[in-house]
Design an enzyme around this catalytic site. Structure first.
Site, PDB file in Angstrom:
ATOM      1  N   GLU A   1       0.806  -1.158   0.170  1.00 56.18           N
ATOM      2  CA  GLU A   1       0.115  -0.195   0.167  1.00 56.18           C
ATOM      3  C   GLU A   1       0.765   1.228  -0.065  1.00 56.18           C
ATOM      4  OE1 GLU A   1      -3.808  -0.435   2.391  1.00 56.18           O
ATOM      5  OE2 GLU A   1      -2.567  -1.660   3.169  1.00 56.18           O
TER       6      GLU A   1
ATOM      7  N   CYS B   1      -2.466   8.295   4.469  1.00 60.85           N
ATOM      8  CA  CYS B   1      -2.311   7.900   3.192  1.00 60.85           C
ATOM      9  C   CYS B   1      -3.733   8.004   2.461  1.00 60.85           C
ATOM     10  CB  CYS B   1      -2.169   6.249   3.249  1.00 60.85           C
ATOM     11  SG  CYS B   1      -3.363   5.309   4.335  1.00 60.85           S
TER      12      CYS B   1
HETATM   13  P1  NAP Z   1       8.997   4.841   3.323  1.00 67.53           P
HETATM   14  O1  NAP Z   1      10.219   5.693   3.472  1.00 67.53           O
HETATM   15  O2  NAP Z   1       8.694   4.000   2.255  1.00 67.53           O
HETATM   16  O3  NAP Z   1       9.150   3.694   4.559  1.00 67.53           O
HETATM   17  C1  NAP Z   1       8.242   2.684   4.539  1.00 67.53           C
HETATM   18  C2  NAP Z   1       8.759   1.355   5.660  1.00 67.53           C
HETATM   19  O4  NAP Z   1       9.780   0.880   4.872  1.00 67.53           O
HETATM   20  C3  NAP Z   1       9.517   2.166   7.070  1.00 67.53           C
HETATM   21  O5  NAP Z   1       9.019   1.295   7.769  1.00 67.53           O
HETATM   22  C4  NAP Z   1      10.975   2.110   6.396  1.00 67.53           C
HETATM   23  O6  NAP Z   1      11.701   1.695   7.627  1.00 67.53           O
HETATM   24  C5  NAP Z   1      10.859   0.641   5.853  1.00 67.53           C
HETATM   25  N1  NAP Z   1      11.829   0.410   4.811  1.00 67.53           N
HETATM   26  C6  NAP Z   1      12.692   1.266   4.084  1.00 67.53           C
HETATM   27  N2  NAP Z   1      13.794   0.523   3.334  1.00 67.53           N
HETATM   28  C7  NAP Z   1      13.681  -0.707   3.652  1.00 67.53           C
HETATM   29  C8  NAP Z   1      14.270  -2.038   3.539  1.00 67.53           C
HETATM   30  N3  NAP Z   1      15.460  -2.009   2.662  1.00 67.53           N
HETATM   31  N4  NAP Z   1      14.067  -3.131   4.003  1.00 67.53           N
HETATM   32  C9  NAP Z   1      12.867  -3.159   4.880  1.00 67.53           C
HETATM   33  N5  NAP Z   1      12.110  -1.941   5.255  1.00 67.53           N
HETATM   34  C10 NAP Z   1      12.589  -0.514   4.601  1.00 67.53           C
HETATM   35  O7  NAP Z   1       7.774   5.516   3.834  1.00 67.53           O
HETATM   36  P2  NAP Z   1       7.465   6.559   5.029  1.00 67.53           P
HETATM   37  O8  NAP Z   1       8.224   7.824   4.762  1.00 67.53           O
HETATM   38  O9  NAP Z   1       7.638   5.901   6.443  1.00 67.53           O
HETATM   39  O10 NAP Z   1       5.926   7.068   4.999  1.00 67.53           O
HETATM   40  C11 NAP Z   1       5.444   7.788   4.068  1.00 67.53           C
HETATM   41  C12 NAP Z   1       4.887   7.341   2.719  1.00 67.53           C
HETATM   42  O11 NAP Z   1       3.849   6.405   2.962  1.00 67.53           O
HETATM   43  C13 NAP Z   1       4.092   8.306   2.134  1.00 67.53           C
HETATM   44  O12 NAP Z   1       4.368   8.287   0.714  1.00 67.53           O
HETATM   45  C14 NAP Z   1       2.736   7.830   2.217  1.00 67.53           C
HETATM   46  O13 NAP Z   1       1.764   7.994   1.102  1.00 67.53           O
HETATM   47  C15 NAP Z   1       2.658   6.369   2.352  1.00 67.53           C
HETATM   48  N6  NAP Z   1       1.805   5.784   3.148  1.00 67.53           N
HETATM   49  C16 NAP Z   1       0.957   5.117   2.482  1.00 67.53           C
HETATM   50  C17 NAP Z   1      -0.076   4.505   3.267  1.00 67.53           C
HETATM   51  C18 NAP Z   1      -1.236   3.243   2.589  1.00 67.53           C
HETATM   52  O14 NAP Z   1      -1.977   2.655   3.413  1.00 67.53           O
HETATM   53  N7  NAP Z   1      -1.291   3.262   1.262  1.00 67.53           N
HETATM   54  C19 NAP Z   1      -0.257   4.432   4.605  1.00 67.53           C
HETATM   55  C20 NAP Z   1       0.643   5.488   5.035  1.00 67.53           C
HETATM   56  C21 NAP Z   1       1.697   5.893   4.254  1.00 67.53           C
HETATM   57  P3  NAP Z   1      12.743   3.092   8.168  1.00 67.53           P
HETATM   58  O15 NAP Z   1      11.695   3.738   8.755  1.00 67.53           O
HETATM   59  O16 NAP Z   1      13.689   2.381   8.853  1.00 67.53           O
HETATM   60  O17 NAP Z   1      13.426   3.580   7.077  1.00 67.53           O
END
Ligand code: NAP
Length: 690
Positions: free
Chosen positions: A254, A293
């Site tokens: 998502e 989101c």
């Molecule tokens: P993100 O930077 O993509 O990170 C998401 C998750 O992935 C974090 O827990 C991050 O951990 C982890 N991650 C990153 N690299 C990884 C790897 N190599 N292996 C395993 N895990 C890894 O997103 P965010 O900044 O937290 O959230 C903002 C984004 O999320 C926005 O673009 C928003 O649209 C989206 N979002 C979508 C939804 C939905 O339901 N569709 C809901 C909420 C948010 P770290 O923090 O340790 O880097």
């Protein structure tokens, strides 16, 4: 201070300095987080070998009751989470969504136990007859996967994000490893600590990684399930991991979503719908400072109403006081951290190249009760894009903060086209009181959206709003939104179960499924089943009833009693061109008369008749035919005994320990052929009331 990881039953500090975590309002450092030194492979093995088997052997009823106990416990200590949540920049309302919304989700999943029977596995759908003589049939069972659910979450909902996912895998009987986004992991850590300390979950059911989970996908195997919530960039990078392909591991993603809200042409200023629209858009822009989101990123309005919307929305946004949520009157807190502010600013600057800011300023805005430079504050930013078919950045760039774009449409087709230019969203809404507009919009936009809210005055009071995914509904969207699905009531739980088709004789499949399968062996009981307690009745126990010959008066009497004078029952001259040879008995009469045959009158352990699950009238019944009933116990589902909470008085009979017993009512005629088939539900007492 360092956050800790919960791995293999122990709280472990990661090695090294770790990543600093900051208070989003004051900017002061709260802790550091590190997962260095954790053995991901060993954690997954622990989940599969310790937590998995313990959960898998529980029945759906037991898992549901476990979740209910957990939800009650967390609700009773909810106050502990609010001050920590405030450090993420959340207002009280934001925290309520995260904390109590998350716990509410656990309650909702616990209630799903009623839809799953009383076994560790689930029998799905109807039996499939596969042979002429009925000795060979097929069915489907769904069993818990023997792997681990790995949940990689975004930073914006540190509690809800975890609970809405783990509640589902626990219901399915599968353990979880949760990896919250590092920046707000200290709140998830507190929640996991309380869950672990409660002792409500079996050992190994839940583990936590506070810090990077880089490399975890290297260890997944075919029974595992990975869910990801976050940015599309990270999501796509993880989804492309060769290990997922090699092991055929489901990856539920998502990601970013450029959700839209559409103002119907009928919703002009002065209508209730116009006001609802303005309120909803303002709320979605400012709740969680737009870090949702499901937030509205694109505001699609009839071209003649653009100015009205811009003015009304601007007026409402101007009243939004930004600052420290601890201060009275503050309506919007901060973003989660300075990194997020920098990212959103960059996206706003990109968007500003092709559209104009009509409300808000990246640098000039007031902050109440906090230092604007230390906290992660941002003003709401409203754009106007007058040519959204030409200037398309607004359909592609997500600024994950209080940022949204107004754009005009000429007719409904254009509105649909614009909504769909987001290339797949979690949710969109249309605010209209015109059912033709609503229907046309839904049909045009549904393929590109995971959820559509149709809002008007009739449902506004009770509506859960554009931004709230509900645990009963499937949450997820196509395309850019990741193509994933989560929660979704029964559908959500099924993600963690393996569906297996089973084939064999009806008797064999009765034993395997513990549900009576039509055509299977029946055990004719001497004592009537209505005189047996819940524990004493066995699946397959059968009563063969007396017979009854149908006479014409049965039909006329039933017509008079029920008032059902349908021609086929009462008018012998009306049967030309129908399938009936003579006046046919009412189906409901046949079932009622069957009840007269299978019910045993004297007071016994049966408390009440609960309803009918399925009912079919398979052959016309005419006067002169004789009916009898094969009445067979099909399935048993025990229920927990209700215990009154302090000061609560239970309704009469609610403190009785009881269960639901489903019986197959097979009504047959003098040739032995089935004329009606129904499943009835009865509520039956336990002999042992302890
Ligand atoms: P993100 O930077 O993509 O990170 C998401 C998750 O992935 C974090 O827990 C991050 O951990 C982890 N991650 C990153 N690299 C990884 C790897 N190599 N292996 C395993 N895990 C890894 O997103 P965010 O900044 O937290 O959230 C903002 C984004 O999320 C926005 O673009 C928003 O649209 C989206 N979002 C979508 C939804 C939905 O339901 N569709 C809901 C909420 C948010 P770290 O923090 O340790 O880097």
């Amino acid at each position: 201070m360092k956050t800790k990881n919960y791995a293999q039953g122990k709280w472990i500090e990661g090695e090294g300095e770790g990543k600093p975590l900051y208070h989003a309002i004051t900017g002061e450092q709260l802790a550091t987080a590190s997962s260095k030194g954790l053995d991901f492979a060993a954690m997954m093995d622990y989940a599969r070998t310790v937590g998995g088997p313990a959960l898998a052997k529980m029945t759906f009823q037991e898992r549901g009751l476990m979740l209910k106990a957990l939800a009650l416990h967390l609700m009773s200590i909810k106050k502990k989470f609010y001050p920590v949540s405030a450090q993420t920049g959340a207002t009280r309302v934001d925290s309520w969504i995260d904390i109590e919304g998350g716990i509410g989700n656990v309650f909702a999943n616990a209630s799903l136990r009623r839809q799953f029977g009383d076994q560790p596995f689930y029998v799905d759908g109807e039996m499939a007859p596969l042979s002429k003589e009925g000795t060979f049939i097929g069915h489907h069972i769904m069993v818990p996967k023997q792997g681990v659910a790995i949940h990689i979450n975004a930073f914006n909902f540190p509690v809800w994000g975890m609970l809405e996912k783990v509640a589902v895998n626990f219901m399915a009987g599968v353990p979880a490893i949760v990896k919250p986004a590092t920046i707000t992991c200290y709140l998830t850590e507190l929640m996991v600590k309380e869950i672990v300390d409660s002792g409500i979950l079996p050992e190994g059911a839940l583990q936590l990684i506070c810090g990077s989970a880089n490399g975890i996908i290297d260890h997944v195997t075919s029974q595992d399930i990975v869910t990801f919530t976050g940015s599309a960039t990270t999501g796509k990078m993880l989804k492309a991991h060769p290990r997922l392909l090699e092991e055929a591991v489901p990856f539920n993603m998502e990601a970013d979503s450029l959700n839209a809200s559409i103002l119907g042409e009928d919703a002009i200023p002065g209508t209730e719908e116009f006001d609802l629209f303005i309120k909803e858009v303002q709320r979605e822009m400012t709740v969680k400072a737009g870090q949702k989101c499901t937030a509205i990123r694109r505001i699609i309005v009839p071209e003649k109403l653009v100015e009205d919307v811009q003015i009304s929305l601007g007026q409402r946004l101007a009243k939004t006081i930004i600052g420290d949520p601890a201060i009275e009157g503050v309506r919007m807190g901060s973003l989660a951290g300075q990194e997020q502010v920098a990212e959103v600013k960059e996206r706003v600057e990109q968007l500003a190249k092709s559209q104009e800011i009509v409300f808000g300023d990246l640098n000039n805005f007031e902050v109440t009760g906090a230092d604007k430079d230390k906290g992660a504050f941002l003003s709401p930013i409203l754009f106007l894009n007058t040519d959204p078919f030409k200037n398309t950045d607004c359909h592609n760039i997500e600024a994950f903060g209080p940022v949204s774009t107004i754009m005009p449409y000429k007719d409904l087709n254009e509105a649909i086209e614009l909504a769909n230019m987001g290339k797949g969203s979690l949710v969109c809404s249309i605010i209209t009181n015109d059912d033709k507009i609503a229907k046309e919009f839904v049909m045009g936009a549904a393929p590109m959206h995971g959820r559509i809210l149709i809002l008007n005055a009739a449902c506004a009071k009770e509506s859960t709003g554009h931004g709230s995914p509900m645990p009963q509904l499937t949450h997820g969207g196509p395309g850019r939104a990741g193509g994933g699905e989560e929660m979704g009531g029964k559908r959500g739980i099924m993600h963690y179960l393996q569906r297996t088709a089973i084939q064999g004789s009806p008797t064999m499949l009765t034993k395997v499924t513990e549900q009576y399968q039509y055509g299977g062996e029946q055990t004719i009981t001497k004592e009537h089943v209505f005189q047996k307690y819940f524990e004493e009745i066995q699946v397959g126990d059968t009563v063969i009833t007396d017979k009854h010959e149908i006479v014409p008066e049965n039909i006329t009497d039933f017509a008079a009693l029920s008032g059902d004078h349908f021609y086929a029952h009462v008018d012998p001259d009306s049967l030309d061109g129908t399938i009936f040879e003579q006046n046919v008995a009412h189906g409901y009469y046949v079932l009622s008369r069957a009840a007269g045959l299978f019910v045993d009158g004297p007071k016994g352990p049966v408390l009440l008749n609960y309803g009918i699950d399925e009912c079919r009238f398979t052959k016309p019944v005419y006067p002169g035919m004789t009916i009898g009933v094969r009445f067979t116990c099909k399935e048993k589902i025990s229920q927990e005994k209700k215990v009154a909470a302090e000061g609560e008085v239970l309704d009469k009979g609610m403190d009785i320990k009881k269960g639901i017993v489903k019986f197959l009512v097979d009504v047959y005629d003098e040739t032995g052929e089935t004329v009606a088939l129904a499943t009835i539900l009865t509520m039956i007492k336990f002999k042992n009331q302890d």
